[in-house]
Design an enzyme around this catalytic site. Structure first.
Site, PDB file in Angstrom:
ATOM      1  N   HIS A  50       0.699  -1.290   0.058  1.00 39.20           N
ATOM      2  CA  HIS A  50      -0.502  -0.030  -0.349  1.00 39.20           C
ATOM      3  C   HIS A  50       0.948   1.414  -0.296  1.00 39.20           C
ATOM      4  O   HIS A  50       2.259   1.443   0.552  1.00 39.20           O
ATOM      5  CB  HIS A  50      -0.570  -0.248   1.252  1.00 39.20           C
ATOM      6  CG  HIS A  50      -1.853   1.023   1.415  1.00 39.20           C
ATOM      7  ND1 HIS A  50      -2.210   2.633   1.524  1.00 39.20           N
ATOM      8  CD2 HIS A  50      -3.212   0.688   1.139  1.00 39.20           C
ATOM      9  CE1 HIS A  50      -2.500   3.003   1.837  1.00 39.20           C
ATOM     10  NE2 HIS A  50      -3.861   2.538   1.222  1.00 39.20           N
ATOM     11  N   ASP A 110       2.914  -4.623   8.241  1.00 41.57           N
ATOM     12  CA  ASP A 110       1.510  -3.475   7.750  1.00 41.57           C
ATOM     13  C   ASP A 110       0.320  -4.943   8.150  1.00 41.57           C
ATOM     14  O   ASP A 110      -0.156  -5.566   6.324  1.00 41.57           O
ATOM     15  CB  ASP A 110       1.851  -3.257   6.560  1.00 41.57           C
ATOM     16  CG  ASP A 110       0.636  -2.151   6.194  1.00 41.57           C
ATOM     17  OD1 ASP A 110      -0.466  -2.577   6.782  1.00 41.57           O
ATOM     18  OD2 ASP A 110       0.639  -2.228   5.596  1.00 41.57           O
ATOM     19  N   LYS A 169     -10.860  -0.996   9.935  1.00 43.89           N
ATOM     20  CA  LYS A 169     -10.726  -2.426   8.977  1.00 43.89           C
ATOM     21  C   LYS A 169     -11.660  -2.897   9.918  1.00 43.89           C
ATOM     22  O   LYS A 169     -11.885  -4.538   9.001  1.00 43.89           O
ATOM     23  CB  LYS A 169     -10.022  -2.524   8.166  1.00 43.89           C
ATOM     24  CG  LYS A 169      -9.091  -1.185   7.715  1.00 43.89           C
ATOM     25  CD  LYS A 169      -8.123  -1.402   6.781  1.00 43.89           C
ATOM     26  CE  LYS A 169      -7.677  -0.048   6.152  1.00 43.89           C
ATOM     27  NZ  LYS A 169      -8.136   0.222   4.422  1.00 43.89           N
ATOM     28  N   CYS A 222      -4.882   2.284  -3.561  1.00 43.75           N
ATOM     29  CA  CYS A 222      -3.551   2.995  -3.214  1.00 43.75           C
ATOM     30  C   CYS A 222      -2.404   1.935  -3.015  1.00 43.75           C
ATOM     31  O   CYS A 222      -1.388   1.468  -2.449  1.00 43.75           O
ATOM     32  CB  CYS A 222      -3.939   2.935  -1.963  1.00 43.75           C
ATOM     33  SG  CYS A 222      -4.754   4.611  -1.581  1.00 43.75           S
TER      34      CYS A 222
HETATM   35  C1  LIG Z   1      -2.539  -2.992   3.283  1.00 39.49           C
HETATM   36  C2  LIG Z   1      -2.925  -1.357   3.977  1.00 39.49           C
HETATM   37  N1  LIG Z   1      -2.139  -1.243   4.623  1.00 39.49           N
HETATM   38  C3  LIG Z   1      -2.317   0.569   4.664  1.00 39.49           C
HETATM   39  C4  LIG Z   1      -3.772   1.002   4.959  1.00 39.49           C
HETATM   40  C5  LIG Z   1      -3.953   2.557   5.489  1.00 39.49           C
HETATM   41  O1  LIG Z   1      -4.497   2.095   6.844  1.00 39.49           O
HETATM   42  P1  LIG Z   1      -4.964   3.820   7.006  1.00 39.49           P
HETATM   43  O2  LIG Z   1      -5.623   3.983   5.593  1.00 39.49           O
HETATM   44  O3  LIG Z   1      -5.769   3.395   7.901  1.00 39.49           O
HETATM   45  O4  LIG Z   1      -4.294   4.715   7.855  1.00 39.49           O
HETATM   46  C6  LIG Z   1      -4.475   0.392   4.168  1.00 39.49           C
HETATM   47  C7  LIG Z   1      -5.985   0.672   4.167  1.00 39.49           C
HETATM   48  O5  LIG Z   1      -6.246   0.483   3.297  1.00 39.49           O
HETATM   49  C8  LIG Z   1      -4.184  -1.128   3.657  1.00 39.49           C
HETATM   50  O6  LIG Z   1      -5.108  -1.745   3.372  1.00 39.49           O
END
Ligand SMILES: Cc1ncc(COP(=O)(O)O)c(C=O)c1O
Length: 414
Positions: free
Chosen positions: A131, A208, A234, A372
């Site tokens: 991401h 992550d 989430k 993203c």
């Molecule tokens: C794999 C992964 N990492 C990081 C994030 C970032 O999460 P947040 O926007 O809640 O900080 C997301 C959000 O979609 C994600 O799917």
């Protein structure tokens, strides 16, 4: 009250659905089919009630107050820390730092640990399916320090090339940061193997867990990761909540991220000393209400049981894969052997965005675009996908609605 679903043999998805008010609404005159759970899950009534209860009955600033409301608010806030400790099997509550989400957690590590430990010529390794929030903070760090960012590729199925990882890693590697479960492909990565290898050259590992924490059993001690981050929204919790777990000696050795109230022991113009962990990393008034309510999201998940949630979601994934595979104009992106309930796909000659708009007209919420993960999309040579991601409250009937909707999209646009 949480329905004690765990006492029943079968997961009663309809009783679970009844706990989510938004699921009974209509969109464009059709019953809502919510398949955008990887972006954020819907919230059960217990979470909504916890927020209302906090603001109605004991809203106060925490930690420094001696009045009853402040004490109640502090106790509730700290109870969530205990719940997180249990949920991810952390050795101590002091190793749980509250953040706004996974993004903030990764940035905290990059700013604090990264700026203290990374030097010119050091190497950092991430993967090609990260991401953006697990790419950009490391790029910024590398740029500032003159360090090198290396990338583990993945194969056509969307599985990490562990052989290449073996070649990339060296004594120059100082940090490896990988996604546990890919948000655009659904791949579950072999993080334990990655951690073992990284530790063998003295590198630390950030996992992550933004997508994994809601689906998989997380045991940070067994995993032996150095840092683990996730977002509360989430996993049926409120937005603006997140967690950073870190090994104690690392958190203790790291400088603060933000300066301000709460993170200090004593302040004078001559010298300021910092608070103990985790408070050293929690400057200012935190997101009290949402973090208080986050505990009820863990309670909700625990009341059902992660294994049963997983079984249900895996059944949905298998059914959706089988049904989608029958559409000749459709190609699934990401076919890893180890996958959780995220399914990305493209349609011949139809832009994902156009498909998403038409599906919304049928009440179906899917995510379209690059999710993203632009570098990941680039590997497949596509601008984006249509992504359906499932949660505990989704049903096979809803997948049937999606399939019907897709046939309509193909008929109208191809
Ligand atoms: C794999 C992964 N990492 C990081 C994030 C970032 O999460 P947040 O926007 O809640 O900080 C997301 C959000 O979609 C994600 O799917």
């Amino acid at each position: 009250m949480i329905t004690p679903v765990a006492l029943q043999e079968e997961l009663d998805v309809y009783s679970i659905r009844n706990q989510f008010p938004v699921l009974s609404r209509e969109v464009k005159g059709k019953p809502l089919v919510y398949f955008d759970n990887a972006a954020t899950t819907q919230k059960p009534q217990v979470v909504i009630d916890a927020l209302v209860d906090y603001y109605s009955n004991y809203n106060a600033n925490i930690h420094r107050g001696i009045h009853s409301l402040a004490e109640e608010a502090t106790a509730a806030f700290e109870k969530t820390r205990d719940a997180v400790k249990q949920f991810i099997k952390a050795p101590s509550r002091e190793q749980i730092v509250f953040t706004r989400g996974a993004t903030e957690g990764i940035n905290l590590i990059a700013y604090s640990w990264g700026r203290q430990n990374i030097k010119t010529g050091d190497e950092l390794i991430i993967s090609a399916m990260e991401h953006h929030s697990n790419i950009v903070p490391w790029q910024m760090l590398c740029e500032e320090k003159g360090a090198v960012l290396k990338v583990i590729p993945f194969n056509e199925a969307g599985e990490l090339r562990m052989d290449v990882f073996g070649q990339l890693i060296s004594p120059k590697t100082k940090l490896v940061s990988v996604v546990h479960v890919s948000n655009s492909l659904g791949t579950v990565n072999p993080v334990k193997q990655i951690i073992e290898k990284a530790h063998s050259v003295g590198a630390i590992v950030v996992v992550d867990g933004a997508q994994s924490t809601v689906h998989l059993d997380i045991d940070v001690q067994d995993m032996n990761c150095d840092f683990f981050v996730f977002s509360g929204h989430k996993l049926y919790g409120p937005t603006g909540t997140g967690v950073l777990y870190g090994k104690q000696h690392l958190l203790e050795s790291m400088p603060p991220f933000l300066g301000g109230g709460e993170m200090i022991k004593e302040v004078s113009f001559e010298k300021t000393t910092y608070n103990e962990i985790p408070y050293k990393f929690e400057a200012g008034t935190p997101n009290i209400a949402d973090i208080v309510a986050l505990k009820t999201a863990f309670d909700f998940i625990n009341s059902i049981g992660k294994q049963r949630i997983r079984d249900h979601e895996n059944e949905l994934l298998a059914y959706a894969t089988e049904q989608l595979d029958m559409i000749p104009q459709l190609k699934i992106i990401g076919q890893a052997k180890e996958k959780i309930s995220v399914i990305s796909f493209i349609l011949d000659n139809i832009h994902p965005q156009d498909a998403g708009i038409l599906l919304d007209n049928s009440g179906i919420a899917v995510r379209t675009g690059h999710h993203c993960t632009q570098p990941c999309m680039k590997v497949f040579g596509i601008p984006g996908t249509i992504r359906a991601s499932f949660a505990v409250y989704n049903t096979k009937e809803e997948i049937d609605v999606l399939i019907k909707g897709l046939h309509k999209v193909i008929k109208m646009l191809s």
